[in-house]
Design a protein around this motif. Structure first.
Motif, PDB file in Angstrom:
ATOM      1  N   UNK A 154     103.430  -7.794  14.318  1.00 16.80           N
ATOM      2  CA  UNK A 154     102.634  -7.876  13.041  1.00 16.80           C
ATOM      3  C   UNK A 154     102.231  -6.547  12.661  1.00 16.80           C
ATOM      4  N   UNK A 155     102.105  -6.232  11.383  1.00 17.49           N
ATOM      5  CA  UNK A 155     101.637  -4.679  11.135  1.00 17.49           C
ATOM      6  C   UNK A 155     100.351  -4.592  11.257  1.00 17.49           C
ATOM      7  N   UNK A 156      99.726  -3.702  11.379  1.00 15.74           N
ATOM      8  CA  UNK A 156      98.378  -3.327  11.472  1.00 15.74           C
ATOM      9  C   UNK A 156      97.844  -2.824  10.183  1.00 15.74           C
ATOM     10  N   UNK A 157      96.624  -3.664   9.826  1.00 16.29           N
ATOM     11  CA  UNK A 157      96.125  -3.251   8.304  1.00 16.29           C
ATOM     12  C   UNK A 157      95.442  -2.052   8.528  1.00 16.29           C
ATOM     13  N   UNK A 158      95.633  -0.857   7.554  1.00 14.35           N
ATOM     14  CA  UNK A 158      95.172   0.313   7.703  1.00 14.35           C
ATOM     15  C   UNK A 158      93.172   0.181   7.523  1.00 14.35           C
ATOM     16  N   UNK A 159      92.483   0.830   8.027  1.00 12.96           N
ATOM     17  CA  UNK A 159      91.140   0.755   7.894  1.00 12.96           C
ATOM     18  C   UNK A 159      90.441   2.161   7.691  1.00 12.96           C
ATOM     19  N   UNK A 160      90.106   2.330   6.567  1.00 17.25           N
ATOM     20  CA  UNK A 160      89.411   3.724   6.117  1.00 17.25           C
ATOM     21  C   UNK A 160      87.762   3.364   6.242  1.00 17.25           C
ATOM     22  N   UNK A 161      87.078   4.226   7.242  1.00 15.70           N
ATOM     23  CA  UNK A 161      85.605   3.823   7.312  1.00 15.70           C
ATOM     24  C   UNK A 161      84.976   5.248   7.067  1.00 15.70           C
ATOM     25  N   UNK A 162      83.879   5.078   6.237  1.00 16.39           N
ATOM     26  CA  UNK A 162      83.023   6.306   6.042  1.00 16.39           C
ATOM     27  C   UNK A 162      81.829   6.225   6.910  1.00 16.39           C
ATOM     28  N   UNK A 163      81.627   7.675   7.750  1.00 19.15           N
ATOM     29  CA  UNK A 163      80.562   7.789   8.556  1.00 19.15           C
ATOM     30  C   UNK A 163      79.473   8.535   7.964  1.00 19.15           C
ATOM     31  N   UNK A 164      78.470   8.152   7.128  1.00 14.80           N
ATOM     32  CA  UNK A 164      77.571   8.907   6.419  1.00 14.80           C
ATOM     33  C   UNK A 164      76.762   9.652   7.391  1.00 14.80           C
ATOM     34  N   UNK A 165      76.699   9.245   8.469  1.00 16.86           N
ATOM     35  CA  UNK A 165      75.774  10.059   9.616  1.00 16.86           C
ATOM     36  C   UNK A 165      74.359  10.166   9.157  1.00 16.86           C
ATOM     37  N   UNK A 166      73.270  11.163   9.494  1.00 18.65           N
ATOM     38  CA  UNK A 166      71.907  11.055   8.902  1.00 18.65           C
ATOM     39  C   UNK A 166      72.138  11.763   7.471  1.00 18.65           C
ATOM     40  N   UNK A 167      72.767  11.075   6.486  1.00 18.25           N
ATOM     41  CA  UNK A 167      72.798  11.440   5.134  1.00 18.25           C
ATOM     42  C   UNK A 167      72.417  10.296   4.156  1.00 18.25           C
ATOM     43  N   UNK A 168      71.956  10.489   3.216  1.00 15.44           N
ATOM     44  CA  UNK A 168      71.894   9.444   2.045  1.00 15.44           C
ATOM     45  C   UNK A 168      70.302   8.410   2.538  1.00 15.44           C
ATOM     46  N   UNK A 169      69.400   8.663   1.704  1.00 13.13           N
ATOM     47  CA  UNK A 169      68.196   7.575   1.903  1.00 13.13           C
ATOM     48  C   UNK A 169      68.924   6.470   1.229  1.00 13.13           C
TER      49      UNK A 169
END
Ligand code: PGA
Length: 249
Positions: A1-16
């Protein structure tokens, strides 16, 4: 079975929280037709506001850390159930910044990963070597240890994501070449399959992380072993992050 791509953002300690809501508002229409899984991993205190902001969109909510105990005297920590109750689906575990600045070890990574899985969260577990280790020819040895100790006791590798992040590529603008990233991720997959052969290792998704951006995402994502990206800096800019999400266009 194909693996579904996953794009994740890591904001780290940014953005209130309010800045995070603005970012998500801008991002939502840009990723409305995304074919991959799209995740934003936000500071814990932003979670309630961002949960509302992502509602009804493709964007899934992630946290950046989780404690391994169910509850108790752990001042300042947050449990898997607390995240879960707020609709968090993903959680980054063992990021190199946590290993470097906050005493995270393969053992605590393992405990956090098991706790997250038990609560039904999808861990995004970070592994990777430093520049000295790569230059000293130690990359595989370092990864072997992280894989052997960090993933003990895992029953189903389709329920987690690994982010391969060479430390020398994080926030430095210095990306691993697509070939380097592909080769190392291929090695990680082989190693997981060998150590955990009957644990659904074939369905494990492995991301690349480290200065991935709108310009290099296409080439990285075209590699057969690379199933996604964990994005720091570029995830703070809606247009850049959306361009990565649309790596297939
Ligand atoms: P970067 O960060 O994209 O800014 O290099 C990646 C990460 O640390 O997850």
């Amino acid at each position: 079975m194909a693996r579904k791509p996953i794009i994740a953002g890591n904001w780290k300690m940014n953005n209130t929280a309010s800045e995070g809501v603005e970012l998500v508002k801008a991002l939502k229409p840009l990723v409305a037709d995304a074919k991959c899984d799209v995740v934003v991993c936000v500071p814990a205190i932003d979670i309630p506001a961002v949960k509302k902001a992502v509602y009804g969109s493709k964007i899934k909510l992630g946290a950046q850390n989780v404690h391994f105990a169910e509850k108790g005297a752990y001042t300042g920590e947050i449990s898997a159930n607390m995240l879960k109750e707020y609709g968090v689906q993903y959680v980054i575990i063992g990021h190199s910044e946590r290993r470097q600045y906050f005493g995270e070890t393969d053992e605590t990574v393992n405990k956090r990963t098991l706790a997250a899985l038990a609560a039904g969260l999808t861990p995004i577990v970070c592994i990777g070597e430093s520049l000295e280790e790569r230059e000293g020819g130690l990359t595989e040895k370092v990864l072997d240890k992280q894989i052997a100790e960090g993933f003990k006791g895992i029953e189903d590798f389709s329920k987690l994501v690994i982010a391969y992040e060479p430390i020398w590529a994080i926030g430095t603008g210095k990306t691993a070449t697509a070939a380097q990233a592909n080769e190392t991720i291929g090695y990680i997959r082989k190693r997981v399959k060998k150590l955990y052969p009957h644990k659904n290792a074939g369905r494990l998704r492995i991301q690349y992380g480290g200065s991935m951006n709108a310009g290099n995402a296409k080439e990285l994502m075209a590699q057969p072993e690379i199933d996604g990206g964990l994005i720091g800096g570029a995830s703070l800019k809606p247009n850049d992050f959306a361009a990565i999400v649309h790596f297939d266009k």
